[in-house]
Design a protein around this motif. Structure first.
Motif, mmCIF file in Angstrom:
data_model
loop_
_atom_site.group_PDB
_atom_site.id
_atom_site.type_symbol
_atom_site.label_atom_id
_atom_site.label_comp_id
_atom_site.label_asym_id
_atom_site.label_seq_id
_atom_site.Cartn_x
_atom_site.Cartn_y
_atom_site.Cartn_z
ATOM 1 N N GLU A 169 0.823 -1.210 0.000
ATOM 2 C CA GLU A 169 0.000 0.000 0.000
ATOM 3 C C GLU A 169 0.858 1.262 0.000
ATOM 4 O O GLU A 169 0.460 2.278 -0.581
ATOM 5 N N ASN A 170 2.016 1.222 0.610
ATOM 6 C CA ASN A 170 2.892 2.397 0.583
ATOM 7 C C ASN A 170 3.270 2.766 -0.845
ATOM 8 O O ASN A 170 3.267 3.936 -1.218
ATOM 9 N N ASP A 171 3.578 1.745 -1.649
ATOM 10 C CA ASP A 171 3.904 2.008 -3.051
ATOM 11 C C ASP A 171 2.687 2.490 -3.818
ATOM 12 O O ASP A 171 2.763 3.416 -4.633
ATOM 13 N N LEU A 172 1.546 1.869 -3.553
ATOM 14 C CA LEU A 172 0.311 2.265 -4.239
ATOM 15 C C LEU A 172 -0.029 3.731 -3.970
ATOM 16 O O LEU A 172 -0.392 4.476 -4.886
ATOM 17 N N LEU A 173 0.095 4.141 -2.717
ATOM 18 C CA LEU A 173 -0.181 5.532 -2.355
ATOM 19 C C LEU A 173 0.775 6.468 -3.088
ATOM 20 O O LEU A 173 0.351 7.488 -3.654
ATOM 21 N N ARG A 174 2.059 6.130 -3.088
ATOM 22 C CA ARG A 174 3.050 6.982 -3.760
ATOM 23 C C ARG A 174 2.760 7.090 -5.246
ATOM 24 O O ARG A 174 2.821 8.172 -5.832
ATOM 25 N N TRP A 175 2.421 5.955 -5.891
ATOM 26 C CA TRP A 175 2.103 5.978 -7.321
ATOM 27 C C TRP A 175 0.848 6.797 -7.580
ATOM 28 O O TRP A 175 0.774 7.528 -8.574
ATOM 29 N N TYR A 176 -0.142 6.676 -6.701
ATOM 30 C CA TYR A 176 -1.396 7.420 -6.869
ATOM 31 C C TYR A 176 -1.139 8.924 -6.778
ATOM 32 O O TYR A 176 -1.628 9.708 -7.608
ATOM 33 N N VAL A 177 -0.353 9.331 -5.780
ATOM 34 C CA VAL A 177 -0.052 10.752 -5.596
ATOM 35 C C VAL A 177 0.756 11.282 -6.790
ATOM 36 O O VAL A 177 0.457 12.366 -7.326
ATOM 37 N N ASN A 178 1.753 10.532 -7.242
ATOM 38 C CA ASN A 178 2.561 10.980 -8.384
ATOM 39 C C ASN A 178 1.721 11.091 -9.652
ATOM 40 O O ASN A 178 1.894 12.029 -10.443
ATOM 41 N N ARG A 179 0.807 10.137 -9.842
ATOM 42 C CA ARG A 179 -0.073 10.199 -11.018
ATOM 43 C C ARG A 179 -0.985 11.416 -10.930
ATOM 44 O O ARG A 179 -1.195 12.124 -11.925
ATOM 45 N N PHE A 180 -1.522 11.677 -9.752
ATOM 46 C CA PHE A 180 -2.401 12.834 -9.532
ATOM 47 C C PHE A 180 -1.649 14.124 -9.892
ATOM 48 O O PHE A 180 -2.186 15.008 -10.574
ATOM 49 N N LYS A 181 -0.401 14.240 -9.452
ATOM 50 C CA LYS A 181 0.392 15.439 -9.742
ATOM 51 C C LYS A 181 0.622 15.603 -11.235
ATOM 52 O O LYS A 181 0.547 16.718 -11.766
ATOM 53 N N LYS A 182 0.899 14.503 -11.938
ATOM 54 C CA LYS A 182 1.124 14.583 -13.384
ATOM 55 C C LYS A 182 -0.142 14.959 -14.137
ATOM 56 O O LYS A 182 -0.093 15.676 -15.142
ATOM 57 N N LEU A 183 -1.289 14.472 -13.666
ATOM 58 C CA LEU A 183 -2.550 14.731 -14.358
ATOM 59 C C LEU A 183 -2.974 16.196 -14.285
ATOM 60 O O LEU A 183 -3.791 16.645 -15.089
ATOM 61 N N ARG A 184 -2.408 16.972 -13.341
ATOM 62 C CA ARG A 184 -2.758 18.399 -13.256
ATOM 63 C C ARG A 184 -2.472 19.123 -14.568
ATOM 64 O O ARG A 184 -3.250 20.004 -14.973
ATOM 65 N N SER A 185 -1.380 18.766 -15.214
ATOM 66 C CA SER A 185 -0.988 19.476 -16.439
ATOM 67 C C SER A 185 -1.446 18.768 -17.703
ATOM 68 O O SER A 185 -1.173 19.242 -18.810
ATOM 69 N N THR A 186 -2.146 17.648 -17.558
ATOM 70 C CA THR A 186 -2.637 16.911 -18.726
ATOM 71 C C THR A 186 -4.161 16.822 -18.686
ATOM 72 O O THR A 186 -4.847 17.759 -19.075
ATOM 73 N N ALA A 187 -4.684 15.718 -18.201
ATOM 74 C CA ALA A 187 -6.139 15.499 -18.236
ATOM 75 C C ALA A 187 -6.904 16.546 -17.427
ATOM 76 O O ALA A 187 -7.945 17.045 -17.872
ATOM 77 N N PHE A 188 -6.409 16.912 -16.241
ATOM 78 C CA PHE A 188 -7.133 17.870 -15.393
ATOM 79 C C PHE A 188 -7.149 19.262 -16.005
ATOM 80 O O PHE A 188 -8.026 20.078 -15.699
ATOM 81 N N ALA A 189 -6.185 19.571 -16.861
ATOM 82 C CA ALA A 189 -6.093 20.907 -17.443
ATOM 83 C C ALA A 189 -7.194 21.182 -18.462
ATOM 84 O O ALA A 189 -7.473 22.346 -18.788
ATOM 85 N N ASN A 190 -7.823 20.137 -18.965
ATOM 86 C CA ASN A 190 -8.931 20.306 -19.905
ATOM 87 C C ASN A 190 -10.104 20.961 -19.173
ATOM 88 O O ASN A 190 -10.573 20.444 -18.155
ATOM 89 N N PRO A 191 -10.611 22.091 -19.672
ATOM 90 C CA PRO A 191 -11.720 22.771 -18.987
ATOM 91 C C PRO A 191 -12.955 21.889 -18.816
ATOM 92 O O PRO A 191 -13.763 22.127 -17.910
ATOM 93 N N LYS A 192 -13.115 20.871 -19.669
ATOM 94 C CA LYS A 192 -14.274 19.994 -19.574
ATOM 95 C C LYS A 192 -14.086 18.871 -18.553
ATOM 96 O O LYS A 192 -15.024 18.129 -18.269
ATOM 97 N N SER A 193 -12.871 18.759 -18.015
ATOM 98 C CA SER A 193 -12.584 17.674 -17.084
ATOM 99 C C SER A 193 -13.360 17.833 -15.788
ATOM 100 O O SER A 193 -13.446 18.936 -15.230
ATOM 101 N N TYR A 194 -13.871 16.733 -15.287
ATOM 102 C CA TYR A 194 -14.554 16.709 -13.993
ATOM 103 C C TYR A 194 -13.605 17.188 -12.894
ATOM 104 O O TYR A 194 -14.035 17.779 -11.898
ATOM 105 N N PHE A 195 -12.299 16.958 -13.082
ATOM 106 C CA PHE A 195 -11.308 17.285 -12.068
ATOM 107 C C PHE A 195 -10.540 18.565 -12.393
ATOM 108 O O PHE A 195 -9.462 18.788 -11.846
#
Length: 312
Positions: free
Chosen positions: A228-254
């Motif tokens: 779970e420690n690795d899973l949490l780290r991967w989840y957080v790193n993915r979340f940070k990367k998505l800020r400038s990709t999928a989340f940046a789309n104005p139509k994104s839920y996030f």
């Protein structure tokens, strides 16, 4: 005392030798296209882990095809061939989708079963409007948030040899089911069913009648495992990367997360993990691990280091 286990355990070095002469059919660029947002998939891992795995799966499929031929001989007539179904389970952020895509890409290049399809269980989540009505938006991904009956019906049709099966589609951009939109699967040789819930067992049916499990339709099941420690780290790193990709789309839920600072992103992602994903992992996902036929164990660098294969 002898350590009894239903599994044979292989270190990656032992497993790699089981590739034998299986040819590599993917290029470096194709492998890069198959990897996830937060994963770096190497040619070596595909060669040493996934080629032996798909060689084994191919042998299982050949055995299944031979059994089908024997059944035809017994009945004295040709019966409809049905697809070989593989389940791929594991936690959020563990890399299930990447595993499913690699297996599909490799298996589709074997000469005896070229048509491989992937069904993701995201398509069988209830629409957000339904989840909101039931008070389940914060339990999205938990067993009760899925229309399991519809998924079972889909698998029944596939295993009945239906010529066409319509599969609902989920949008990660809108974080919801796309209304009245379906993908059509037409008589595949192999179907990979990927999702966190595919090995979970439902509550007993009314009247204490036996329940039908999604996994009842699997010819082979795979669980992708990690701490779970690795899973949490991967989840957080993915979340940070998505800020400038999928989340940046104005139509994104996030989209509301697109401008978070690193500190805010870590805090937000960690909160989501602790309140939702960790609970689901502990209660519903990890307890199903030992129902799988194959367990792929990942370590902190997202590399598979141990493979467990259920004894037959």
């Amino acid at each position: 005392m002898e350590n009894y286990s239903p599994y044979m355990t292989f270190a990656k070095e032992e497993w790699a030798k089981l590739r034998f002469n299986t040819p590599m059919t993917l290029t470096e660029s194709e492998i890069q296209e198959l990897q996830g947002v937060n994963e770096e998939l190497s040619m070596d891992e595909v060669s040493n882990i996934y080629l032996p795995l798909t060689r084994l799966i191919n042998l299982y499929i050949t055995g299944s095809q031979q059994l089908h031929s024997i059944t035809d001989t017994f009945f004295g007539k040709n019966t409809n061939k049905v697809p070989f179904i593989i389940g791929v389970a594991g936690s959020v952020a563990v890399g299930k989708s990447t595993t499913a895509r690699i297996i599909k890409a490799l298996l589709s290049r074997w000469p005896n079963h070229p048509k491989v399809e992937i069904i993701t269980t995201d398509g069988y989540l209830y629409p957000n409007a339904t989840l909101e009505k039931k008070g389940l938006m914060n339990r999205k991904g938990f067993p009760e948030s899925y229309n399991t009956r519809a998924l079972v019906d889909c698998l029944i049709k596939l295993k009945s040899g239906a010529k066409e099966v319509k599969v609902p589609v989920y949008s990660h951009l809108y974080y919801d089911i796309i209304p009245n939109y379906y993908e059509t699967i037409e008589q595949p040789d192999i179907v990979i069913v990927e999702g966190i819930n595919v090995l979970q067992t439902p509550r007993p049916a009314k009247g204490n009648l036996p329940s039908v499990f999604v996994s009842d339709f699997f010819d082979l099941s795979i669980y992708v495992d990690a701490s779970e420690n690795d899973l949490l780290r991967w989840y957080v790193n993915r979340f940070k990367k998505l800020r400038s990709t999928a989340f940046a789309n104005p139509k994104s839920y996030f989209n509301r997360y697109a401008n978070l600072s690193d500190e805010e992103a870590v805090k937000t992602a960690t909160s989501i993990w602790n309140n939702i994903n960790s609970v689901n992992l502990e209660r519903n996902i990890e307890p199903t691990k030992n129902r799988a036929d194959i367990i792929l164990r990942k370590e902190e660098d997202h590399v598979i280091t141990t493979i467990k294969l259920r004894k037959i």
